[in-house]
Design a protein around this motif. Structure first.
Motif, PDB file in Angstrom:
ATOM      1  N   ILE A 161      -4.333 -36.030 -13.790  1.00 32.08           N
ATOM      2  CA  ILE A 161      -5.792 -35.967 -13.707  1.00 32.08           C
ATOM      3  C   ILE A 161      -6.413 -35.517 -15.030  1.00 32.08           C
ATOM      4  O   ILE A 161      -7.539 -35.869 -15.356  1.00 32.08           O
ATOM      5  N   THR A 162      -5.669 -34.774 -15.836  1.00 26.46           N
ATOM      6  CA  THR A 162      -6.217 -34.308 -17.121  1.00 26.46           C
ATOM      7  C   THR A 162      -6.191 -35.430 -18.162  1.00 26.46           C
ATOM      8  O   THR A 162      -6.771 -35.288 -19.222  1.00 26.46           O
ATOM      9  N   LYS A 163      -5.488 -36.523 -17.853  1.00 27.70           N
ATOM     10  CA  LYS A 163      -5.199 -37.493 -18.912  1.00 27.70           C
ATOM     11  C   LYS A 163      -5.784 -38.880 -18.707  1.00 27.70           C
ATOM     12  O   LYS A 163      -5.452 -39.790 -19.450  1.00 27.70           O
ATOM     13  N   ILE A 164      -6.609 -39.059 -17.694  1.00 26.46           N
ATOM     14  CA  ILE A 164      -7.067 -40.442 -17.480  1.00 26.46           C
ATOM     15  C   ILE A 164      -8.413 -40.732 -18.133  1.00 26.46           C
ATOM     16  O   ILE A 164      -8.747 -41.879 -18.370  1.00 26.46           O
ATOM     17  N   GLY A 165      -9.185 -39.703 -18.413  1.00 27.54           N
ATOM     18  CA  GLY A 165     -10.525 -39.961 -18.941  1.00 27.54           C
ATOM     19  C   GLY A 165     -10.602 -40.017 -20.456  1.00 27.54           C
ATOM     20  O   GLY A 165     -11.584 -40.478 -21.029  1.00 27.54           O
ATOM     21  N   MET A 166      -9.544 -39.572 -21.133  1.00 23.38           N
ATOM     22  CA  MET A 166      -9.644 -39.320 -22.586  1.00 23.38           C
ATOM     23  C   MET A 166      -9.733 -40.575 -23.462  1.00 23.38           C
ATOM     24  O   MET A 166     -10.060 -40.480 -24.630  1.00 23.38           O
ATOM     25  N   PHE A 167      -9.441 -41.755 -22.882  1.00 24.01           N
ATOM     26  CA  PHE A 167      -9.428 -42.954 -23.717  1.00 24.01           C
ATOM     27  C   PHE A 167     -10.742 -43.710 -23.727  1.00 24.01           C
ATOM     28  O   PHE A 167     -10.835 -44.786 -24.312  1.00 24.01           O
ATOM     29  N   PHE A 168     -11.736 -43.167 -23.079  1.00 21.85           N
ATOM     30  CA  PHE A 168     -13.055 -43.812 -23.103  1.00 21.85           C
ATOM     31  C   PHE A 168     -13.562 -43.819 -24.553  1.00 21.85           C
ATOM     32  O   PHE A 168     -13.558 -42.776 -25.216  1.00 21.85           O
ATOM     33  N   PRO A 169     -13.953 -45.000 -25.064  1.00 25.18           N
ATOM     34  CA  PRO A 169     -14.256 -45.100 -26.503  1.00 25.18           C
ATOM     35  C   PRO A 169     -15.249 -44.054 -27.019  1.00 25.18           C
ATOM     36  O   PRO A 169     -15.057 -43.506 -28.103  1.00 25.18           O
ATOM     37  N   ALA A 170     -16.301 -43.755 -26.240  1.00 25.82           N
ATOM     38  CA  ALA A 170     -17.331 -42.837 -26.746  1.00 25.82           C
ATOM     39  C   ALA A 170     -16.800 -41.421 -26.962  1.00 25.82           C
ATOM     40  O   ALA A 170     -17.359 -40.656 -27.743  1.00 25.82           O
ATOM     41  N   LEU A 171     -15.694 -41.079 -26.293  1.00 21.55           N
ATOM     42  CA  LEU A 171     -15.171 -39.714 -26.409  1.00 21.55           C
ATOM     43  C   LEU A 171     -14.587 -39.440 -27.793  1.00 21.55           C
ATOM     44  O   LEU A 171     -14.450 -38.285 -28.183  1.00 21.55           O
ATOM     45  N   SER A 172     -14.243 -40.505 -28.538  1.00 18.96           N
ATOM     46  CA  SER A 172     -13.738 -40.275 -29.895  1.00 18.96           C
ATOM     47  C   SER A 172     -14.835 -39.670 -30.768  1.00 18.96           C
ATOM     48  O   SER A 172     -14.570 -38.994 -31.749  1.00 18.96           O
ATOM     49  N   THR A 173     -16.092 -39.907 -30.405  1.00 14.70           N
ATOM     50  CA  THR A 173     -17.214 -39.320 -31.141  1.00 14.70           C
ATOM     51  C   THR A 173     -17.672 -38.020 -30.479  1.00 14.70           C
ATOM     52  O   THR A 173     -17.932 -37.034 -31.147  1.00 14.70           O
ATOM     53  N   LEU A 174     -17.754 -38.049 -29.143  1.00 19.80           N
ATOM     54  CA  LEU A 174     -18.297 -36.898 -28.412  1.00 19.80           C
ATOM     55  C   LEU A 174     -17.308 -35.748 -28.274  1.00 19.80           C
ATOM     56  O   LEU A 174     -17.707 -34.615 -28.068  1.00 19.80           O
ATOM     57  N   GLY A 175     -16.012 -36.044 -28.378  1.00 23.76           N
ATOM     58  CA  GLY A 175     -14.992 -35.034 -28.086  1.00 23.76           C
ATOM     59  C   GLY A 175     -14.599 -35.113 -26.621  1.00 23.76           C
ATOM     60  O   GLY A 175     -15.125 -35.943 -25.876  1.00 23.76           O
ATOM     61  N   ARG A 176     -13.684 -34.213 -26.215  1.00 25.08           N
ATOM     62  CA  ARG A 176     -13.112 -34.305 -24.863  1.00 25.08           C
ATOM     63  C   ARG A 176     -14.080 -33.783 -23.800  1.00 25.08           C
ATOM     64  O   ARG A 176     -13.793 -32.813 -23.094  1.00 25.08           O
ATOM     65  N   THR A 177     -15.217 -34.438 -23.648  1.00 28.94           N
ATOM     66  CA  THR A 177     -16.175 -34.006 -22.627  1.00 28.94           C
ATOM     67  C   THR A 177     -15.644 -34.301 -21.219  1.00 28.94           C
ATOM     68  O   THR A 177     -16.141 -33.744 -20.243  1.00 28.94           O
ATOM     69  N   ASP A 178     -14.645 -35.180 -21.139  1.00 31.67           N
ATOM     70  CA  ASP A 178     -14.049 -35.458 -19.824  1.00 31.67           C
ATOM     71  C   ASP A 178     -13.421 -34.202 -19.232  1.00 31.67           C
ATOM     72  O   ASP A 178     -13.271 -34.092 -18.012  1.00 31.67           O
ATOM     73  N   LEU A 179     -13.075 -33.239 -20.083  1.00 34.46           N
ATOM     74  CA  LEU A 179     -12.443 -32.010 -19.582  1.00 34.46           C
ATOM     75  C   LEU A 179     -13.384 -31.224 -18.670  1.00 34.46           C
ATOM     76  O   LEU A 179     -12.937 -30.483 -17.802  1.00 34.46           O
ATOM     77  N   PHE A 180     -14.681 -31.395 -18.853  1.00 34.84           N
ATOM     78  CA  PHE A 180     -15.646 -30.734 -17.974  1.00 34.84           C
ATOM     79  C   PHE A 180     -15.388 -31.155 -16.515  1.00 34.84           C
ATOM     80  O   PHE A 180     -15.374 -30.327 -15.609  1.00 34.84           O
ATOM     81  N   PHE A 181     -15.160 -32.462 -16.322  1.00 35.26           N
ATOM     82  CA  PHE A 181     -14.887 -32.973 -14.968  1.00 35.26           C
ATOM     83  C   PHE A 181     -13.522 -32.483 -14.473  1.00 35.26           C
ATOM     84  O   PHE A 181     -13.344 -32.198 -13.300  1.00 35.26           O
ATOM     85  N   VAL A 182     -12.578 -32.410 -15.415  1.00 38.33           N
ATOM     86  CA  VAL A 182     -11.240 -31.920 -15.043  1.00 38.33           C
ATOM     87  C   VAL A 182     -11.331 -30.463 -14.588  1.00 38.33           C
ATOM     88  O   VAL A 182     -10.702 -30.071 -13.604  1.00 38.33           O
TER      89      VAL A 182
END
Lengths: 375, 369
Positions: free
Chosen positions: B247-268
């Motif tokens: 679950i910690t590793k599925i959101g990180m490849f979204f293209p915009a996150l390379s600019t925004l940083g690991r904002t997917d971790l908020f959901f994690v």
């Protein structure tokens, strides 16, 4: 009574947290002792790995990195620390010993593999990073001719950090524009562990102080087996990825012409026809005129979709020839450039075991390239 | 209307938004390692088994008006208490692999370098507190989960969609059927939620139309698990076997996150709260069963002792993870299946046969009159 108990609970929690804090600082490491790694160059000398680890070391006065001069008396903001060892882990540990810093890989954005690493299976070096839970899986992997450390230690006019400069030329935009074929650690490893055991790495070269990654290294079972030119890299990108805002230049009788590919839709279908593995590639490009050698009259400047006569047909023919030439070249060296082995495994699994070894040589390519002018 | 510790809505939310989270951490890599792209098949089999145990216990409660443990206690108080203590023991053993996983999950999610074990220790304070609450607290946690689980899960799914190649799941049935079935048995603890349902149904009373709430919500949770597994394998393909804590590793490849940083971790992080509830649940239920089994008035001391024991158990077992984890997951799988799947089915069949027997006797008596 109830309130009294609540105070007891809070005191208990406070006591427990204080206990953890004073015994081990919650396991935190002081920021000053931590090295934030931005890139690592890996070379192999005889049987030892030699690492150059680039570290972000912001100056204490808060001045930003990059730019030309060293306002702080030439103090390096992105120093490279060297380490050597029989394994990558040992080499990294020796770099830690030399500086007293604890290496933090979570912000590592680029891994540069020296030519020597790709002479043997490069996963002898890369599996360390796959094993590390804290390594950034989106980190770019790239290679160079010669020493990787030399490239990482060199600076460019774009800033002091070579890692940042490399990251820029290996961006997603470069991929969709067809100027490079960047690959992340995860994708490269997926290719290696996948059906074809192959992959691509962008080749970093220096051109008048700037980095460029036009060429692509072909990697089979972790070893370098060939290099694609800039033109071949573009042809491969056009087949593999949807392009966006990519410039494509081709010759015309009236001189050269450059079109801008607004978007492209590559469709690949794999099938076995009379036991002949066949890859059908239908590539559609929606383009507008960017520029041409021959000056255009005013009324031809109003619409980017208004291309010179016959330009689309020439573009179709030129790109088709480039893709076919790429296919023939890779066929000759037995390299599965269009990753058809993976498709064979997915769609014709019954024939996978019998065909997988000879697939690159036997693969037939049926190509349709269509250019359409759009405003 | 009879007051219940956990109502149909809460039970449904528990099944849809709390139960799936236990299958989103270590299970995906375990399944991928054994059957690769076929991972949906053993997962489907497991979810079917889980549903059957839910159906059996639900139907039992509907027919008798109480859960199997309360029923056993009513028929034979001593036997009922013995069963409760035995179930508590199984639940405590069952909780251990999830606790071991949670510790490593937290290390990966919250830290940049591996922290010491003591960073995880505060979890046992939370768990100890949760254990002093009864089944009512499970229902209240479940009420929070639509927000804590559904929204972050939906966001992570959207982030993963753009980079996932679902054709990686092909060919279907690449592995023989036997391998898929064997994989289900080797990952059975993740589908043995019948163990949790047994004490939970003690706090539930059937009301007309509850099945219309409970079963669709279970299917929603099951569909979320299958979707997650498909996306996970689509993202990692042959690498999926080595990617723990999915679950910690599925959101990180979204293209915009390379600019925004690991904002997917908020959901994690939000989902991690649900994972805390989930991991504490078997311990909480075990404490409740022990309290009933030994007829204790206060659960505070019991909760403290059990959490202290689990803390030392995890501290000790953590260093022997590679040896003990397969023991808890594979070797003990038959135990979980017997208690979590066969037992619910048997008690349901038992009550069905008993009712049929009663009906037959009534008919015969009527006929004789």
């Amino acid at each position: 009574m109830h309130a009294k108990r609540t105070v007891h609970y809070y005191l208990l929690i406070l006591f427990t947290l204080a206990f953890f804090f004073f015994t081990n600082d919650f396991g935190l490491i002081a920021a000053q002792k931590t090295a934030i790694v931005t890139a690592i160059a890996i070379d192999k000398e005889e049987e030892e790995f030699s690492l150059a680890v680039q570290i972000a070391n912001p100056s204490k006065d808060g001045s930003k990195s990059g730019g030309g001069g060293g306002a702080d008396g030439g103090k390096e903001e992105y120093p490279c620390v060297n380490g050597k060892g029989k394994t990558v882990a040992e080499a990294l540990a020796s770099a830690e010993k030399a500086t007293g810093w604890q290496v933090k890989l979570v912000f590592c954005r680029v891994l540069v593999l020296g030519e020597s690493v790709l002479k043997q299976n490069c996963f002898e070096a890369l599996d360390f990073f796959l094993l590390d839970e804290y390594m950034n899986a989106t980190c770019q992997v790239t290679t160079v001719n010669g020493s990787a450390a030399e490239v990482l230690k060199s600076s460019t006019p774009l800033g002091k950090s070579s890692a940042l400069a490399l990251e820029k030329i290996l961006s997603d935009t470069a991929k969709t524009a067809g100027t490079a074929l960047p690959v992340s650690l995860k994708d490269f490893a997926m290719g290696y562990f996948g059906a074809g055991s192959s992959g691509f790495l962008p080749l970093i070269e220096k051109d008048e102080d700037f980095f460029k990654a036009e060429k692509t290294v072909l990697v089979k079972e972790g070893k370098k087996v060939g290099v694609l030119s800039g033109e071949e890299t573009f042809a491969l990108t056009a087949v593999k990825n949807p392009l966006r805002l990519a410039d494509y230049t081709f010759p015309l009788s009236s001189g050269g012409c450059t079109v801008n590919i607004r978007k492209s839709k590559p469709k690949l279908r794999f099938s076995l026809r009379d036991d002949t593995p066949t890859l059908q590639a239908e590539l559609a490009f929606y383009v507008g005129i960017r520029d041409s050698v021959k000056p255009r009259p005013a009324d031809k400047l109003k619409d980017a979709g208004d291309l010179p006569d016959g330009a689309l047909a020439v573009a179709e023919k030129t790109l088709s020839q480039q893709i076919i030439a790429l296919h023939e070249r890779c066929k000759a060296i037995g390299f599965d450039v269009f990753e058809a082995t993976g498709m064979l495994q997915k769609y014709e699994n019954n024939s996978f075991e019998t065909l997988k070894e000879t697939l690159p040589e036997r693969l037939k390519l049926e190509l349709t390239v269509r250019f359409e002018g759009v405003r | 209307m009879k007051r219940t510790a956990i109502n149909a809505r809460q039970l449904g939310f528990f099944l849809a938004f709390l139960l799936p989270v236990g299958k989103l951490s270590e299970l995906p890599s375990l399944l991928s390692g054994k059957v690769g792209g076929d991972l949906l098949l053993p997962a489907f089999l497991g979810l079917t088994v889980e549903f059957l145990s839910l159906f059996a216990l639900f139907s039992f409660t509907k027919k008798t008006g109480m859960g199997p443990l309360a029923y056993a206690e009513k028929k034979n108080a001593k036997l009922g208490r013995v069963l409760r203590v035995a179930l508590a023991a199984v639940l405590l053993v069952y909780s251990l692999p999830f606790l071991l996983d949670l510790e490593k999950f937290c290390n990966v999610t919250f830290s940049d370098t591996e922290p010491t074990f003591f960073s995880f220790a505060p979890f046992f304070i939370l768990c100890g507190f949760i254990c002093t609450k009864g089944i009512k607290a499970v229902g209240r946690s479940a009420d929070l989960c639509p927000v804590l689980f559904f929204l972050p899960f939906a966001m992570l799914t959207v982030l993963a969609f753009s980079s996932a190649d679902l054709s990686s799941l092909l060919p279907v049935f690449e592995k023989p059927l036997f391998t898929n079935v064997a994989t289900f048995f080797q990952t059975a603890p993740f589908f043995s939620s019948g163990l949790l349902f047994l004490p939970l149904f003690d706090g539930y009373h059937y009301h007309e139309g509850d099945e219309k709430k409970i079963f669709p919500l279970y299917f929603t949770g099951a569909a979320a698990v299958l979707l997650f597994l498909a996306l996970f394998y689509g993202l990692y393909g042959p690498l999926a076997v080595s990617e723990h804590y999915a679950i910690t590793k599925i959101g990180m490849f979204f293209p915009a996150l390379s600019t925004l940083g690991r904002t997917d971790l908020f959901f994690v992080y939000l989902i991690t709260v649900v994972l805390f509830f989930f991991t504490a649940l078997p311990v909480q239920l075990a404490v409740g069963e022990l309290q009933k089994g030994f007829q204790l008035q206060n659960s505070l001391l019991l909760s403290t002792l059990i959490n202290l024991a689990l803390f030392f158990a995890v501290l000790f077992l953590n260093r022997r993870y590679n040896t003990v984890y397969p023991f808890f997951i594979k070797t003990l799988a038959p135990l979980y299946l017997v208690v979590g799947f066969l037992l619910p089915l048997l008690v349901y069949l038992g009550i069905l046969l008993k009712r049929r027997g009663q009906v037959r006797v009534e008919r015969r008596n009527k006929h004789a009159r």
